[in-house]
Write an enzyme that holds these catalytic residues in place. Structure first.
Site, PDB file in Angstrom:
ATOM      1  N   GLU A 122      -9.861   5.623   3.080  1.00  0.00           N
ATOM      2  CA  GLU A 122     -10.252   4.872   4.182  1.00  0.00           C
ATOM      3  C   GLU A 122     -10.171   5.644   5.321  1.00  0.00           C
ATOM      4  OE1 GLU A 122      -8.263   1.155   6.921  1.00  0.00           O
ATOM      5  OE2 GLU A 122      -7.455   1.782   4.882  1.00  0.00           O
ATOM      6  N   GLU A 149       0.998  -1.207   0.087  1.00  0.00           N
ATOM      7  CA  GLU A 149      -0.085   0.064   0.017  1.00  0.00           C
ATOM      8  C   GLU A 149       0.961   1.113   0.014  1.00  0.00           C
ATOM      9  OE1 GLU A 149      -2.630  -0.652   3.510  1.00  0.00           O
ATOM     10  OE2 GLU A 149      -2.572  -2.435   2.840  1.00  0.00           O
TER      11      GLU A 149
END
Length: 425
Positions: free
Chosen positions: A340, A229
């Protein structure tokens, strides 16, 4: 003399007992003093924290004080935390990838490249790290003490990847993580790229965060999920402030024991002396004003098999060795791009922590946050537009996503939202 000595010892023991009893009584009565057990636990945690700091903070060859309060240590490249990994003891650092993805430098959008290059890191104002070193944001004692435990410091909590295939509504906010993403799946992927505009979302609770990133995923959404990520985040719990920071993450077991943010464990090998993981980036986009982008690319070197990270058009930062992973040792099976947040539901209602700009996608350019020119790397090491892009969000009235396609931005989407509002109680 012997009797006298014994009497003295007994007297001393009585005094010590009285002192301990008094301290315990005072602690029980007023809560001001620690019990012996609490004190021992506190001392043990302090020792653990100091030992952990010693492992993380390597001896620097130079130190730079950043205007935002960070300390950047310039550590010799051969002394970086990654090389503490038992499998990397005799590792020869690969200083550059054998291959870049085809098509990476074909873009002629000079304006967008200049915009991306305008973004820098705050510590650059006070200096740069010399050759053969890498910049490492120094971890402070208070950083580790904010974590639930020394072992969990620098690690994500709970299920942190959106599962668009899940149809169980009870699972949607199981871990408090909420998403607004675009994704592709059903093929073999060897990398991903995106241009992301940078914001500074407001965070309601110190234990919440807001980030914008992409996930390169391998395996199922079970206990063996592999993920690489990269993106930007605001995380008061991790960094102790509300600055927008460049970050990376990896895990090979669904965030359980392996992996971490940035360089906070052994794993990612940094090769660049220009960019510090976890350091603040600026300038930030303004609502209704100037917009600032970052370009991030992660790809698998077809020769060596390592996963490389590039920031902007100029900075190849380093790599994740392929042995760290099981599924990603071969290829990824899903790519996700988007936002997120952690929703800890303060006072029983939805958090007001913002995602992206804190505004919904329909507000459009200059007001909503976006990902543009999203691409994947295919099996022939070519960058190409993703096919069959889906979108997913757990609660579209809190955070939403809208995708599109045009000549300038390629495949893009707007995403984000304010969290708690009249439609998201």
């Amino acid at each position: 003399m012997a009797a006298s000595a014994r009497a003295c010892l007994v007297a001393l023991a009585l005094v010590a007992a009285l002192i301990l009893d008094g301290a315990a009584a005072e602690g029980n009565a007023g809560g001001r003093s620690l019990t012996l057990r609490q004190r021992r636990r506190q001392l043990l945690r302090q020792r653990q924290v100091r030992s952990h700091l010693k492992r993380l903070n390597k001896a620097p060859l130079a130190t730079i004080q950043s205007p935002d309060g960070d300390i950047i240590d310039c550590v010799h490249i051969s002394k970086q935390p990654a090389l503490d990994h038992p499998f990397l003891k005799n590792h020869t650092i690969q200083m550059r990838p054998a291959y870049h993805p085809e098509g990476l430098y074909d873009e002629s959008k000079v304006a967008s490249q200049q915009n991306a290059q305008a973004i820098t890191q705050m510590w650059h104002q006070n200096g740069r790290c010399p050759e053969n070193t890498i910049p490492i944001r120094r971890t402070k004692e208070e950083d580790v003490l904010r974590a639930s435990s020394v072992r969990r410091y620098g690690k994500k909590k709970g299920r942190s990847t959106a599962n668009p295939m899940s149809v169980d509504p009870d699972m949607l906010n199981e871990s408090g993580h909420q998403h607004a993403i675009a994704y592709v799946e059903g093929d073999k992927y060897y990398g991903a790229k995106a241009t992301i505009n940078v914001w500074q979302p407001k965070i309601e609770q110190a234990n919440e965060f807001s980030l914008s990133q992409f996930w390169i995923l391998g395996g199922s959404f079970g206990q063996d999920l592999n993920s690489i990520e990269a993106g930007w985040q605001v995380s008061p719990d991790l960094y102790g402030d509300n600055n927008t920071r460049l970050f990376t993450y990896w895990t090979s077991d669904a965030y359980q024991a392996t992996g971490c943010y940035n360089l906070l464990c052994s794993g990612f090998i940094q090769t660049s002396n220009q960019i510090a993981m976890g350091a603040s980036i600026f300038p930030i986009s303004n609502y209704g004003g100037s917009q600032y982008d970052i370009n991030i690319l992660v790809w698998k070197d077809p020769k060596e098999g390592n996963w490389w990270l590039q920031f902007g058009n100029d900075y190849v930062l380093g790599y994740w060795p392929s042995f760290l992973f099981s599924y990603l040792a071969d290829s990824a099976s899903m790519i996700e791009w988007g936002g997120e947040v952690v929703n800890s539901e303060p006072d029983g209602s939805h958090t007001t922590t913002q995602m992206g700009s804190g505004h919904f996608p329909e507000e459009g350019f200059g007001k909503a946050s976006y990902f543009r020119n999203i691409q994947v790397v295919d099996s022939t090491n070519n960058l190409k537009a993703p096919r069959g892009v889906g979108t997913f969000t757990e609660q579209s009235n809190c955070y939403d996503v809208q995708n599109g396609n045009n000549g300038d931005w390629g495949t893009y989407f707007y995403y984000g939202g304010p969290g708690k509002n009249s439609n998201c109680p």
